[in-house]
Scaffold this active site. Structure first.
Site, PDB file in Angstrom:
ATOM      1  N   HIS A  75      39.047  -3.976   1.496  1.00  0.00           N
ATOM      2  CA  HIS A  75      37.877  -3.110   1.654  1.00  0.00           C
ATOM      3  C   HIS A  75      37.896  -2.064   0.541  1.00  0.00           C
ATOM      4  O   HIS A  75      38.966  -1.691   0.039  1.00  0.00           O
ATOM      5  CB  HIS A  75      37.912  -2.406   3.009  1.00  0.00           C
ATOM      6  CG  HIS A  75      37.654  -3.303   4.163  1.00  0.00           C
ATOM      7  ND1 HIS A  75      37.301  -2.821   5.411  1.00  0.00           N
ATOM      8  CD2 HIS A  75      37.688  -4.652   4.292  1.00  0.00           C
ATOM      9  CE1 HIS A  75      37.135  -3.833   6.246  1.00  0.00           C
ATOM     10  NE2 HIS A  75      37.370  -4.953   5.589  1.00  0.00           N
ATOM     11  N   GLU A  77      37.561   1.128   0.578  1.00  0.00           N
ATOM     12  CA  GLU A  77      38.393   2.300   0.865  1.00  0.00           C
ATOM     13  C   GLU A  77      39.871   2.013   0.616  1.00  0.00           C
ATOM     14  O   GLU A  77      40.585   2.824   0.018  1.00  0.00           O
ATOM     15  CB  GLU A  77      38.232   2.750   2.324  1.00  0.00           C
ATOM     16  CG  GLU A  77      36.824   3.077   2.728  1.00  0.00           C
ATOM     17  CD  GLU A  77      36.102   1.930   3.399  1.00  0.00           C
ATOM     18  OE1 GLU A  77      35.402   2.169   4.393  1.00  0.00           O
ATOM     19  OE2 GLU A  77      36.223   0.775   2.932  1.00  0.00           O
ATOM     20  N   CYS A 108      40.383   0.968   7.919  1.00  0.00           N
ATOM     21  CA  CYS A 108      40.332   1.944   6.826  1.00  0.00           C
ATOM     22  C   CYS A 108      40.546   3.368   7.335  1.00  0.00           C
ATOM     23  O   CYS A 108      41.181   4.184   6.656  1.00  0.00           O
ATOM     24  CB  CYS A 108      39.015   1.819   6.074  1.00  0.00           C
ATOM     25  SG  CYS A 108      38.886   0.238   5.195  1.00  0.00           S
TER      26      CYS A 108
END
Length: 173
Positions: A75, A77, A108
Site C-alpha cells: 500500500h 502508506e 496501514c
C-alpha cells in the site's frame, strides 16, 4: 513522476506540476494525488502517500503497488513509511506527518502506530475499509501503543471523485 523501485522511492529533481504551488513550495497533498494518479495509470487503486519531515521537507512518496508487485502489503502508506525510515536511518517518525489520499486501512493504521508517525492527514473517508475513523478505529482502542494526531477530509471531494472514477471504469471494462 516519482518512481518506486523495490521499496525505495526515486525522486527526480522536480516534482510533478500538480505538486508545486506558485511560490515553488511543494504541497504534500498535491504530491500524494500525483502518486494516486500514477497508481491508477498502472491499474492500481488510486491511493498516494507522502511522508513529510519536521522541517517540511518531503522524505518519501509512493502510490499503491499491490497488483504490480503481487504484494498485498504494498500500500502507498506502507511504502512511503518504509522509505522515510530508511532515509532517516531509524524506525521512528514521531516528528513527521503522513499525507494520504484515502483513510488508512487497518494494516496501514497499525503500521503507523509502530512507525510512531506524529500526524496523519488524509483525503477521503473509507467507511468499508478504513481503520482510523471507520472499522476498528485503531487509535481509539485502549491498548493502542501510539496515537497520532489525525486530520481527515483534506480535499475529500477530489479524492472521492478519483476513486469513484477508477472503480466505475473498472466495472465498465
Amino acid at each position: 513522476m516519482v518512481a518506486v523501485r523495490g521499496y525505495r522511492a526515486v525522486m527526480p529533481a522536480s516534482f510533478p506540476p500538480a505538486a508545486a504551488r506558485p511560490d515553488g513550495v511543494v504541497d504534500p497533498m498535491s504530491l500524494a494525488f500525483a502518486e494516486a494518479r500514477a497508481a491508477a495509470s498502472r491499474g492500481e487503486v488510486p491511493v498516494g502517500a507522502v511522508v513529510v519531515g519536521p522541517d517540511g521537507a518531503i522524505l518519501s512518496c509512493a502510490g499503491n503497488r499491490s497488483e504490480e508487485w503481487h504484494d498485498p502489503s504494498a500500500h502507498a502508506e506502507m511504502l512511503a513509511l518504509r522509505e522515510a525510515t530508511r532515509i532517516r536511518g531509524g524506525q521512528r517518525l514521531s516528528d513527521c506527518a503522513l499525507y494520504v489520499t484515502l483513510e488508512p486501512c487497518p494494516m496501514c493504521a497499525g503500521a503507523a502506530v509502530h512507525f510512531r508517525i506524529g500526524r496523519i492527514l488524509f483525503g477521503a473517508y473509507d467507511p468499508k475499509g478504513g481503520g482510523v475513523d471507520h472499522g476498528p478505529r485503531l487509535f481509539a482502542r485502549p491498548g493502542c501503543l501510539h496515537r497520532p494526531e489525525v486530520i481527515g477530509g483534506l480535499r475529500e471531494r477530489e479524492a472521492q471523485d478519483m476513486l469513484r472514477a477508477f472503480f466505475r471504469n473498472r466495472r465498465m471494462s
